[in-house]
Design a protein around this motif. Sequence first.
Motif, mmCIF file in Angstrom:
data_model
loop_
_atom_site.group_PDB
_atom_site.id
_atom_site.type_symbol
_atom_site.label_atom_id
_atom_site.label_comp_id
_atom_site.label_asym_id
_atom_site.label_seq_id
_atom_site.Cartn_x
_atom_site.Cartn_y
_atom_site.Cartn_z
ATOM 1 N N ALA A 1 0.860 -1.182 0.000
ATOM 2 C CA ALA A 1 0.000 0.000 0.000
ATOM 3 C C ALA A 1 0.895 1.231 0.000
ATOM 4 C CB ALA A 1 -0.922 -0.001 1.212
ATOM 5 N N LEU A 2 0.798 2.030 -1.040
ATOM 6 C CA LEU A 2 1.704 3.168 -1.226
ATOM 7 C C LEU A 2 0.921 4.464 -1.432
ATOM 8 C CD1 LEU A 2 4.184 1.388 -3.675
ATOM 9 C CD2 LEU A 2 4.482 1.743 -1.214
ATOM 10 N N PRO A 3 1.546 5.615 -1.142
ATOM 11 C CA PRO A 3 0.859 6.913 -1.291
ATOM 12 C C PRO A 3 0.509 7.198 -2.751
ATOM 13 C CG PRO A 3 2.832 7.112 0.065
ATOM 14 C CD PRO A 3 2.889 5.751 -0.552
ATOM 15 N N GLU A 4 -0.580 7.915 -2.952
ATOM 16 C CA GLU A 4 -1.075 8.165 -4.305
ATOM 17 C C GLU A 4 -0.204 9.154 -5.089
ATOM 18 O OE1 GLU A 4 -4.472 11.239 -2.554
ATOM 19 O OE2 GLU A 4 -5.070 9.420 -3.606
ATOM 20 N N ASP A 5 0.643 9.926 -4.399
ATOM 21 C CA ASP A 5 1.524 10.873 -5.081
ATOM 22 C C ASP A 5 2.832 10.233 -5.543
ATOM 23 O OD1 ASP A 5 -0.213 13.028 -4.841
ATOM 24 O OD2 ASP A 5 0.489 13.489 -2.812
ATOM 25 N N MET A 6 3.090 9.003 -5.149
ATOM 26 C CA MET A 6 4.318 8.320 -5.554
ATOM 27 C C MET A 6 4.279 8.013 -7.047
ATOM 28 S SD MET A 6 5.993 4.843 -3.916
ATOM 29 C CE MET A 6 6.479 5.622 -2.380
ATOM 30 N N THR A 7 5.410 8.214 -7.732
ATOM 31 C CA THR A 7 5.465 7.969 -9.176
ATOM 32 C C THR A 7 5.699 6.490 -9.475
ATOM 33 O OG1 THR A 7 7.857 8.330 -9.315
ATOM 34 C CG2 THR A 7 6.418 10.262 -9.535
ATOM 35 N N ALA A 8 5.455 6.103 -10.725
ATOM 36 C CA ALA A 8 5.629 4.711 -11.142
ATOM 37 C C ALA A 8 7.074 4.256 -10.934
ATOM 38 C CB ALA A 8 5.230 4.551 -12.604
ATOM 39 N N GLY A 9 8.015 5.127 -11.255
ATOM 40 C CA GLY A 9 9.423 4.785 -11.071
ATOM 41 C C GLY A 9 9.765 4.566 -9.616
ATOM 42 N N GLU A 10 9.231 5.397 -8.736
ATOM 43 C CA GLU A 10 9.471 5.251 -7.297
ATOM 44 C C GLU A 10 8.839 3.966 -6.765
ATOM 45 O OE1 GLU A 10 9.679 9.962 -5.994
ATOM 46 O OE2 GLU A 10 7.744 8.914 -6.026
ATOM 47 N N VAL A 11 7.684 3.614 -7.314
ATOM 48 C CA VAL A 11 7.019 2.365 -6.896
ATOM 49 C C VAL A 11 7.877 1.155 -7.255
ATOM 50 C CG1 VAL A 11 5.029 0.867 -7.254
ATOM 51 C CG2 VAL A 11 4.704 3.329 -7.042
ATOM 52 N N VAL A 12 8.422 1.140 -8.470
ATOM 53 C CA VAL A 12 9.270 0.027 -8.897
ATOM 54 C C VAL A 12 10.487 -0.091 -7.992
ATOM 55 C CG1 VAL A 12 10.736 -0.852 -10.750
ATOM 56 C CG2 VAL A 12 8.498 0.119 -11.295
ATOM 57 N N SER A 13 11.118 1.019 -7.665
ATOM 58 C CA SER A 13 12.285 1.015 -6.775
ATOM 59 C C SER A 13 11.903 0.496 -5.390
ATOM 60 C CB SER A 13 12.874 2.423 -6.662
ATOM 61 O OG SER A 13 13.314 2.889 -7.911
ATOM 62 N N THR A 14 10.726 0.902 -4.920
ATOM 63 C CA THR A 14 10.258 0.459 -3.603
ATOM 64 C C THR A 14 10.014 -1.044 -3.588
ATOM 65 O OG1 THR A 14 9.207 2.608 -3.224
ATOM 66 C CG2 THR A 14 8.484 0.767 -1.842
ATOM 67 N N LEU A 15 9.413 -1.561 -4.660
ATOM 68 C CA LEU A 15 9.129 -2.989 -4.738
ATOM 69 C C LEU A 15 10.405 -3.825 -4.764
ATOM 70 C CD1 LEU A 15 6.173 -3.102 -7.308
ATOM 71 C CD2 LEU A 15 6.059 -3.197 -4.820
ATOM 72 N N GLN A 16 11.498 -3.252 -5.231
ATOM 73 C CA GLN A 16 12.758 -3.981 -5.300
ATOM 74 C C GLN A 16 13.513 -3.972 -3.972
ATOM 75 O OE1 GLN A 16 14.577 -1.839 -8.538
ATOM 76 N NE2 GLN A 16 13.733 -3.209 -10.112
ATOM 77 N N SER A 17 12.991 -3.256 -2.980
ATOM 78 C CA SER A 17 13.641 -3.194 -1.673
ATOM 79 C C SER A 17 13.368 -4.453 -0.864
ATOM 80 C CB SER A 17 13.158 -1.963 -0.902
ATOM 81 O OG SER A 17 11.773 -2.095 -0.588
ATOM 82 N N LYS A 18 14.141 -4.653 0.190
ATOM 83 C CA LYS A 18 14.006 -5.843 1.041
ATOM 84 C C LYS A 18 12.662 -5.883 1.768
ATOM 85 C CE LYS A 18 18.949 -6.496 1.950
ATOM 86 N NZ LYS A 18 19.999 -6.566 3.000
ATOM 87 N N GLU A 19 12.079 -4.730 1.991
ATOM 88 C CA GLU A 19 10.832 -4.653 2.742
ATOM 89 C C GLU A 19 9.722 -5.494 2.113
ATOM 90 O OE1 GLU A 19 7.588 -1.263 4.231
ATOM 91 O OE2 GLU A 19 9.408 -0.673 3.140
#
Length: 451
Positions: free
Chosen positions: A146-164
């Motif tokens: 669940a991510l904030p609506e202002d986050m960009t597609a590129g930032e989402v991809v980077s977040t998904l690649q994190s250990k979290e």
Amino acid sequence: MASERNHILIETVKRLLRRGAHARLKKIISRIHAADLSMVFSSLSASHQRQLFSLIEDREQQGKILSELDEDIVLSVIEGVSVSDIIEILDRMPSDDAAAFIKLLPSEQADDVLAHIRKKGDEDVENLLMYPDDTAGGIMIPDFIALPEDMTAGEVVSTLQSKEYKDIEMPFYIYVIDDDQHLTGVCSLRQLVLVQPDTPLKNFMSKDVISVTTDMDQEEVAKIVARYNFLAVPVVDEEHRMVGLVTVDDVIDIFREEATEDILKMAGVGEEFVETKSVFRSTRIRLPWLFASCVGGVIAIFVIGHFEASLQEISYLAAFIPVIMGMGGNVGIQSSTIVVRGLATGRIHIQDLWRVVSKELAVGVILGVVYGCLLAALAQFQYSVVGFSLAVSMGVLSSMSVAALIGSLLPMLFARINVDPAVATGPFVTSAIDIVSVFFYFQLATFLLGI
């Protein structure tokens, strides 16, 4: 082929257990999927179940096995297992499976385990334990994206690649939340990779999000997932904040459990799977259900006794009692099964009562006409009495018509008053039909033959 392979596996494990070939068993266990191994457990005695479980050295594999086993087998397997070992297993289980497992534990063990969970600070498991087993909250997984609506597609991809997010069970949906954690949208991985990296989530997310509440019945949740072909459905609290997910694998389990429960109720053996229960337990469960059949049979005896004079005068009236009762009973069970199944899957609604009942009644009448003519021809050939043949024909027609009416009407009426419609079938339907069939048959025969 799969059933044959499972049979070979079960027999191999049994043979090795009898021989005490533990080293070889450990090698076999390490290569078997938890779902296949759970089938082996269900075919073993209690002592062999515990012995086989003790040979599983990997705590994570033990957790997977426990999450696949039936409740009775789980309780048998963990008998004698120390609380410290149980805690080690729980630490390696997903939160939803761990919560479900804790609910099965005896009170003393459960208290010790909960004390460890509170000390560890595992809020996910503790929160899941607050919800009833058969609700969306009770079966959901608390891990989701669940991510904030202002986050960009590129930032989402980077977040998904994190250990979290590396251990997320359902990474195919990205849910979008506002500053107050309210669920506002959803997008798929496919949508994510097709847009420009600098595009905010709120610009391409789907705002029409179908969600369920924590207190929704699990069967209703399963119907929603099946209707919309989702891989998962988000679960929200009373303030529409996202708290979890119900995934399609849990939905499959729900349909299997509900179908099993309905079938057992329709058969008149309760609502629990009793194959592994003791003889005494199985008998105790069936006794009250069969009471309905017993009462129905006693009433049918009195009905037949009321026409004893007719039977003494024309003894061959008794010849067609079994076939008339049997045909009616079969039609009644068929109609009730169709209706119960339709209600369970959502294909039939309570508002459709008269449409469904009239359709089944029409089918019952048509079947009654066909088989009434066939049996009337047999009665005429055998006894050459026109009045008797007509009585048989009309008896079959009335029996099958009333059976279709009762078999379709009772489940619908039960559903309307919020009683599980599966309980309306089995002994209740057949008993009612037996009484009605015998009464109509003798009443018609008495009238047409002038007895």
